[in-house]
Design an enzyme around this catalytic site. Structure first.
Site, PDB file in Angstrom:
ATOM      1  N   SER A  21       0.840  -1.197   0.000  1.00 49.58           N
ATOM      2  CA  SER A  21       0.000   0.000   0.000  1.00 49.58           C
ATOM      3  C   SER A  21       0.874   1.245   0.000  1.00 49.58           C
ATOM      4  O   SER A  21       1.983   1.244   0.550  1.00 49.58           O
ATOM      5  CB  SER A  21      -0.877   0.021   1.251  1.00 49.58           C
ATOM      6  OG  SER A  21      -1.574   1.251   1.335  1.00 49.58           O
ATOM      7  N   TYR A  54      -1.648  -0.989  10.011  1.00 44.04           N
ATOM      8  CA  TYR A  54      -1.707  -1.220   8.559  1.00 44.04           C
ATOM      9  C   TYR A  54      -0.405  -0.780   7.879  1.00 44.04           C
ATOM     10  O   TYR A  54       0.174  -1.507   7.074  1.00 44.04           O
ATOM     11  CB  TYR A  54      -2.905  -0.456   7.993  1.00 44.04           C
ATOM     12  CG  TYR A  54      -3.189  -0.693   6.531  1.00 44.04           C
ATOM     13  CD1 TYR A  54      -3.770  -1.891   6.099  1.00 44.04           C
ATOM     14  CD2 TYR A  54      -2.914   0.285   5.575  1.00 44.04           C
ATOM     15  CE1 TYR A  54      -4.052  -2.099   4.750  1.00 44.04           C
ATOM     16  CE2 TYR A  54      -3.196   0.081   4.237  1.00 44.04           C
ATOM     17  CZ  TYR A  54      -3.777  -1.112   3.827  1.00 44.04           C
ATOM     18  OH  TYR A  54      -4.053  -1.317   2.497  1.00 44.04           O
ATOM     19  N   SER A 106       2.353  -3.158   8.641  1.00 46.11           N
ATOM     20  CA  SER A 106       2.248  -4.432   7.905  1.00 46.11           C
ATOM     21  C   SER A 106       2.683  -4.258   6.458  1.00 46.11           C
ATOM     22  O   SER A 106       3.358  -5.115   5.887  1.00 46.11           O
ATOM     23  CB  SER A 106       0.821  -4.982   7.973  1.00 46.11           C
ATOM     24  OG  SER A 106      -0.077  -4.207   7.190  1.00 46.11           O
ATOM     25  N   LYS A 107       2.316  -3.145   5.857  1.00 46.72           N
ATOM     26  CA  LYS A 107       2.634  -2.941   4.438  1.00 46.72           C
ATOM     27  C   LYS A 107       4.096  -2.531   4.241  1.00 46.72           C
ATOM     28  O   LYS A 107       4.696  -2.823   3.206  1.00 46.72           O
ATOM     29  CB  LYS A 107       1.686  -1.900   3.831  1.00 46.72           C
ATOM     30  CG  LYS A 107       0.211  -2.337   3.843  1.00 46.72           C
ATOM     31  CD  LYS A 107      -0.003  -3.626   3.073  1.00 46.72           C
ATOM     32  CE  LYS A 107      -1.477  -3.937   2.855  1.00 46.72           C
ATOM     33  NZ  LYS A 107      -1.684  -5.156   2.062  1.00 46.72           N
TER      34      LYS A 107
HETATM   35  P1  NAP Z   1     -11.201  -6.016  -0.292  1.00 47.77           P
HETATM   36  O1  NAP Z   1     -12.164  -5.540  -1.324  1.00 47.77           O
HETATM   37  O2  NAP Z   1     -11.587  -5.963   1.137  1.00 47.77           O
HETATM   38  O3  NAP Z   1     -10.708  -7.498  -0.653  1.00 47.77           O
HETATM   39  C1  NAP Z   1      -9.822  -8.194   0.167  1.00 47.77           C
HETATM   40  C2  NAP Z   1     -10.197  -9.649   0.164  1.00 47.77           C
HETATM   41  O4  NAP Z   1      -9.310 -10.352   1.053  1.00 47.77           O
HETATM   42  C3  NAP Z   1     -11.627  -9.871   0.677  1.00 47.77           C
HETATM   43  O5  NAP Z   1     -12.346 -10.735  -0.181  1.00 47.77           O
HETATM   44  C4  NAP Z   1     -11.383 -10.481   2.044  1.00 47.77           C
HETATM   45  O6  NAP Z   1     -12.392 -11.381   2.456  1.00 47.77           O
HETATM   46  C5  NAP Z   1     -10.082 -11.243   1.822  1.00 47.77           C
HETATM   47  N1  NAP Z   1      -9.487 -11.600   3.099  1.00 47.77           N
HETATM   48  C6  NAP Z   1      -9.502 -10.911   4.262  1.00 47.77           C
HETATM   49  N2  NAP Z   1      -8.892 -11.594   5.221  1.00 47.77           N
HETATM   50  C7  NAP Z   1      -8.460 -12.745   4.664  1.00 47.77           C
HETATM   51  C8  NAP Z   1      -7.772 -13.882   5.170  1.00 47.77           C
HETATM   52  N3  NAP Z   1      -7.405 -13.968   6.449  1.00 47.77           N
HETATM   53  N4  NAP Z   1      -7.496 -14.900   4.320  1.00 47.77           N
HETATM   54  C9  NAP Z   1      -7.879 -14.846   3.025  1.00 47.77           C
HETATM   55  N5  NAP Z   1      -8.550 -13.800   2.501  1.00 47.77           N
HETATM   56  C10 NAP Z   1      -8.842 -12.765   3.309  1.00 47.77           C
HETATM   57  O7  NAP Z   1      -9.825  -5.223  -0.400  1.00 47.77           O
HETATM   58  P2  NAP Z   1      -9.057  -4.571  -1.649  1.00 47.77           P
HETATM   59  O8  NAP Z   1      -9.291  -3.119  -1.585  1.00 47.77           O
HETATM   60  O9  NAP Z   1      -9.338  -5.315  -2.893  1.00 47.77           O
HETATM   61  O10 NAP Z   1      -7.577  -4.815  -1.153  1.00 47.77           O
HETATM   62  C11 NAP Z   1      -6.735  -5.838  -1.675  1.00 47.77           C
HETATM   63  C12 NAP Z   1      -5.322  -5.549  -1.225  1.00 47.77           C
HETATM   64  O11 NAP Z   1      -4.936  -4.252  -1.707  1.00 47.77           O
HETATM   65  C13 NAP Z   1      -5.152  -5.528   0.288  1.00 47.77           C
HETATM   66  O12 NAP Z   1      -3.933  -6.127   0.643  1.00 47.77           O
HETATM   67  C14 NAP Z   1      -5.133  -4.043   0.616  1.00 47.77           C
HETATM   68  O13 NAP Z   1      -4.416  -3.757   1.778  1.00 47.77           O
HETATM   69  C15 NAP Z   1      -4.447  -3.486  -0.624  1.00 47.77           C
HETATM   70  N6  NAP Z   1      -4.738  -2.062  -0.842  1.00 47.77           N
HETATM   71  C16 NAP Z   1      -5.997  -1.619  -1.155  1.00 47.77           C
HETATM   72  C17 NAP Z   1      -6.192  -0.255  -1.332  1.00 47.77           C
HETATM   73  C18 NAP Z   1      -7.549   0.327  -1.676  1.00 47.77           C
HETATM   74  O14 NAP Z   1      -7.682   1.544  -1.705  1.00 47.77           O
HETATM   75  N7  NAP Z   1      -8.559  -0.470  -1.957  1.00 47.77           N
HETATM   76  C19 NAP Z   1      -5.144   0.649  -1.198  1.00 47.77           C
HETATM   77  C20 NAP Z   1      -3.898   0.158  -0.883  1.00 47.77           C
HETATM   78  C21 NAP Z   1      -3.698  -1.193  -0.704  1.00 47.77           C
HETATM   79  P3  NAP Z   1     -13.581 -10.822   3.421  1.00 47.77           P
HETATM   80  O15 NAP Z   1     -14.214  -9.722   2.689  1.00 47.77           O
HETATM   81  O16 NAP Z   1     -14.476 -11.980   3.623  1.00 47.77           O
HETATM   82  O17 NAP Z   1     -12.904 -10.345   4.668  1.00 47.77           O
END
Ligand code: NAP
Length: 256
Positions: free
Chosen positions: A144, A156, A159-160
């Site tokens: 992130s 967060y 971790s990142k």
């Molecule tokens: P998201 O829509 O919440 O998707 C994340 C997925 O990971 C969800 O389906 C979630 O399942 C699953 N998950 C959570 N805990 C888990 C576990 N213990 N084991 C296996 N799967 C698990 O998030 P996203 O925005 O797509 O984010 C994806 C990645 O990008 C993450 O690492 C996040 O930190 C990073 N990121 C996102 C953003 C942003 O703005 N969106 C920005 C920077 C970085 P549940 O929904 O059932 O919990």
């Protein structure tokens, strides 16, 4: 007919039931890879499986909690049983628990670190032996922009940022086996994870968008394009790198 750049490859993508992970799976399918789509909840995976199959994918879905070593080990065994290899690993599963420093509970700290950092460690530790044996692999860690610092993101951001250290370390340890390891650090991307932490009409969300040099949120598909490139042989000389995909947010502060 277009031949995808990932044709014949097998990719394992964590957290793939929605958001960035789901977009990565769809992109990998488009590029010709077979995919192991994994997420914590079986029901959510079943819902997206139909979409993956309609997209033409040879997809195995397997529910697993990446923070549980035994579940990750079973996941990797199942993937190998089904496809005989894992060429690409995308450590994408992640959660965020926003809170100012003094309000960060020990429970939230442990939860965020165990999924975002230990989860990537478990998945890579279980997959690396197979990649080493075949002397081929691409690992992409989804970090992130917040790894560089963001309000209310103590656990967060730790971790990142930790993932950057592991990316660089694994790149060194695995380079002799023709395995590339890179880090993709998204900025604000339109997914549930973002909108839950930043409600659409809130002052805070508007301020975030105003602070992005490109003046908009990113899309999961834009992240998927970068991940697909880094997972391909077109990126064969790139390893140990962190690439931020954040509309210029990392350089935005230079305005002031
Ligand atoms: P998201 O829509 O919440 O998707 C994340 C997925 O990971 C969800 O389906 C979630 O399942 C699953 N998950 C959570 N805990 C888990 C576990 N213990 N084991 C296996 N799967 C698990 O998030 P996203 O925005 O797509 O984010 C994806 C990645 O990008 C993450 O690492 C996040 O930190 C990073 N990121 C996102 C953003 C942003 O703005 N969106 C920005 C920077 C970085 P549940 O929904 O059932 O919990």
């Amino acid at each position: 007919m277009k031949v995808g750049r990932l044709k014949g490859r097998v990719a394992l993508v964590t957290g793939s039931a929605r958001g960035i992970g789901k977009a990565v799976v769809l992109k990998m399918i488009e590029e010709g890879a077979s995919v192991v789509a994994t997420d914590i909840l079986d029901c959510e995976l079943s819902q997206v499986l139909a979409e993956f199959i309609t997209a033409g994918g040879d997809v195995l879905v397997h529910a697993a909690d990446v923070s549980k070593a035994a579940e990750v080990s079973r996941l990797v065994d199942h993937a190998i049983q089904r496809f005989g290899a894992i060429d690409i690993l995308v450590n994408n599963a992640g959660i965020v628990r926003p809170a100012p420093l003094e309000a960060v509970s020990e429970e939230d700290w442990d939860k965020v670190l165990s999924i975002n950092m230990k989860g990537a460690f478990y998945c890579t530790r279980s997959t690396a032996p197979f990649m080493k044996e075949q002397r081929y692999g691409k690992i992409v860690n989804i970090g992130s922009r917040a790894s560089l610092g963001k309000l209310d993101r103590t656990a967060y951001s730790a971790s990142k940022a930790g993932l950057i250290g592991m990316t660089r370390t694994w790149a060194l340890e695995l380079s002799a086996y023709n395995i590339n390891v890179n880090y993709v650090g998204p900025g604000p991307i339109e997914t549930e994870l973002f909108s839950t932490a930043n409600p659409a009409e809130s002052k805070q969300t508007k301020a975030i968008i105003e602070g992005i040099p490109l003046k908009r949120m990113g899309k999961p598909e834009e992240v998927a394009h970068l991940v697909s490139f880094l997972s391909s042989d077109e990126a064969s000389f790139i390893t140990g790198q962190s690439i931020f995909i954040c509309g210029g947010l990392t350089v935005g502060l230079a305005h002031f």
